[in-house]
Scaffold this motif. Structure first.
Motif, PDB file in Angstrom:
ATOM      1  N   LYS A  22      65.265 -25.567  -5.250  1.00 47.83           N
ATOM      2  CA  LYS A  22      64.399 -25.011  -6.304  1.00 47.83           C
ATOM      3  C   LYS A  22      64.600 -23.510  -6.410  1.00 47.83           C
ATOM      4  N   GLY A  69      55.303 -20.013  -7.425  1.00 49.10           N
ATOM      5  CA  GLY A  69      55.427 -18.568  -7.146  1.00 49.10           C
ATOM      6  C   GLY A  69      56.667 -17.951  -7.775  1.00 49.10           C
ATOM      7  N   THR A  70      57.818 -18.603  -7.608  1.00 48.88           N
ATOM      8  CA  THR A  70      59.048 -18.028  -8.180  1.00 48.88           C
ATOM      9  C   THR A  70      58.933 -17.916  -9.688  1.00 48.88           C
ATOM     10  N   ARG A  98      47.243 -15.081  -5.635  1.00 49.25           N
ATOM     11  CA  ARG A  98      48.491 -14.630  -4.989  1.00 49.25           C
ATOM     12  C   ARG A  98      48.898 -13.280  -5.601  1.00 49.25           C
ATOM     13  N   GLN A 146      60.325 -12.206  -3.443  1.00 42.75           N
ATOM     14  CA  GLN A 146      60.385 -12.692  -4.839  1.00 42.75           C
ATOM     15  C   GLN A 146      60.252 -11.551  -5.839  1.00 42.75           C
ATOM     16  N   GLU A 320      51.140 -21.056  -0.916  1.00 38.53           N
ATOM     17  CA  GLU A 320      50.331 -22.030  -1.659  1.00 38.53           C
ATOM     18  C   GLU A 320      48.911 -22.122  -1.108  1.00 38.53           C
ATOM     19  N   ARG A 323      48.816 -20.570   5.079  1.00 42.21           N
ATOM     20  CA  ARG A 323      49.453 -21.607   5.898  1.00 42.21           C
ATOM     21  C   ARG A 323      49.173 -21.439   7.387  1.00 42.21           C
ATOM     22  N   ARG A 366      54.016 -28.383   1.370  1.00 40.54           N
ATOM     23  CA  ARG A 366      54.626 -28.362   2.708  1.00 40.54           C
ATOM     24  C   ARG A 366      53.656 -28.827   3.802  1.00 40.54           C
ATOM     25  N   LYS A 390      55.551 -30.536  -6.018  1.00 35.65           N
ATOM     26  CA  LYS A 390      55.846 -29.115  -6.265  1.00 35.65           C
ATOM     27  C   LYS A 390      57.313 -28.800  -5.974  1.00 35.65           C
TER      28      LYS A 390
END
Ligand SMILES: O=C(O)C1=C[C@@H](OP(=O)(O)O)[C@@H](O)[C@H](O)C1
Ligand SMILES: C=C(OP(=O)(O)O)C(=O)O
Length: 410
Positions: A22, A69-70, A98, A146, A320, A323, A366, A390
């Motif tokens: 991705k 995000g990207t 974010r 990013q 996301e 984590r 994830r 996702k």
């Protein structure tokens, strides 16, 4: 929805075709929009790639990138310099938490017209595309790579090119290298001197076809399974010896966790097999170059009942979900003791795991995929299992293909 996940205890040795990376796909889609002579093969089928494709087709009004995000970061830079286009770029509730201020500040330094529509520093953003006023910019490099990739992707399409000075320690470096290598493959050369990257303007490229390598982060879940299931082996396609993806470090990392990787150059495949060696020592890893496989590794260590200390996790708090916190809660449900800081996680496993625990996934693909391999040891329930789309829509289908029992209940 809940997935009840177990293991048939009959591992099926087979071949799995994983879709394109991705990260590579989303870079190439931005580049294709700027340089239409580019053709992309083996594009990712992930939600994150689908939302980016849709955004590049729409190019107008409100654009919702959900959890990607990207897509959010790359499109912010892309639309900033798309003259005549006005968009509102928004995303999921989590996307609105974010941070994006570092990128927006740099784009504003170049003359971009960006307005925060809710909270200062966070999406949604209104962007009125215009020509940049300067071709030099500074950006903090220690929060998310990013932001830097976003600037690099548009740099050569700008009338005067762009010189970017990176400030502070650079994080998730392989993703910046991936961007530079893809630019180079389509003929956009850069110079990287000290902490300054420069790209000259290029308005058109010759015809070029790029085949995206399959997603290494998705492969991590098979590394975990092979590490946990003695005697198991699986072949994954389509992978190359020379990868642009930093997560290809999996073959080296999992060699410490009992997995042997054999590369087949003619088939473009990798075969993972378990070397049957018992592992007992504590594992210590700095994952600042490979943040997306931290969850997978922590769960593998729990399944192997070996302690681990994972460091370099500072970017995990703004992904996301947080984590680090999510991992601590879920690993402890299974009976382990976990100590976390803002950038590390230390796991002290117990020899036996609590059974039939319900793993929460926090809207994070994830979390679901990292915990699923543990069901080879103990039956598990996964809350909201479809979060996997996702990045890896075929995840559950592929798990069933190798002998896992997956039952979805409303
Ligand atoms: O550029 C990319 O494709 C990515 C960069 C990384 O993010 P950070 O640079 O924010 O760590 C990674 O976690 C993400 O999944 C994909
Ligand atoms: C962090 C991730 O993605 P993104 O930042 O692009 O949403 C990921 O896929 O693990």
């Amino acid at each position: 929805m809940i997935a009840q996940v177990g293991f048939s205890s009959n591992f099926i040795t087979t071949e799995i075709q994983i879709s394109g990376s991705k990260s590579e796909s989303n870079r190439l889609l931005i580049l294709k929009s700027l340089y239409p002579n580019l053709t992309i093969k083996n594009l990712s089928i992930s939600d994150d790639t689908k939302v980016l494709l849709a955004a590049l087709e729409k190019m107008d009004g409100e654009i919702d990138v959900h959890h990607a995000g990207t897509a959010m970061r790359f499109l912010t830079a892309f639309f900033s310099f798309k003259e005549g286009v006005t968009v509102v770029l928004t995303g999921s509730k989590r996307m609105q938490e974010r941070p994006i201020k570092i990128l927006v500040n740099s784009l504003r330094e170049m003359g971009a017209n960006i307005t925060y529509l809710k909270n200062e520093g966070y999406p949604p953003l209104r962007i009125i595309g215009k020509e940049p006023q300067q071709n030099t910019v500074n950006i903090a490099a220690n929060v998310s790579s990013q932001y830097i990739s976003a600037l690099l992707l548009v740099a050569s399409s700008l009338k005067n090119g762009l010189t970017i000075t990176l400030q502070g320690e650079i994080t998730s470096t392989p993703y910046i290298k991936m961007t530079l290598q893809l630019l180079q493959q389509i003929g956009l050369d850069s110079t990287f001197d000290g902490n300054t990257i420069s790209l000259l303007p290029v308005s058109k490229i010759p015809q070029k076809t790029i085949t995206v390598e399959s997603d290494w982060s998705s492969a991590s879940y098979f590394y975990s399974i092979i590490s946990l299931v003695k005697g198991a082996s699986v072949t994954l396609k389509s992978y190359k010896r020379e990868s642009l993806q930093g997560d290809s470090a999996l073959s080296e990392i999992y060699s410490k966790l009992g997995v042997v990787t054999t590369i087949n150059d003619t088939e473009n495949s990798i075969t993972l097999s378990n070397n049957h060696k018992a592992i007992s020592e504590k594992i210590e890893l700095d994952l600042s170059n490979t943040p997306d496989i931290a969850q997978t590794i922590a769960v593998t260590c729990l399944g192997l009942a070996i302690p681990c200390l994972l460091t370099g996790l500072h970017t995990l708090k703004i992904k996301e979900t947080d984590r680090i916190v999510a991992l601590k809660i879920e690993l402890e449900k299974l009976g382990a003791r976990v100590i976390v800081t803002d950038n590390s996680l230390e796991l002290f496993p117990e020899p036996s795991l609590n059974k039939n625990v319900l793993i929460d996934t926090y809207n994070d693909h994830r979390m679901a995929m990292a915990f699923a391999p543990l069901s080879s040891k103990v039956p598990l329930q996964i809350n909201e299992p479809m979060v996997v789309t996702k990045s890896y829509p075929n995840f559950w289908k592929h798990l069933q293909k190798i002998g896992f029992l997956v039952d979805f209940k409303e």
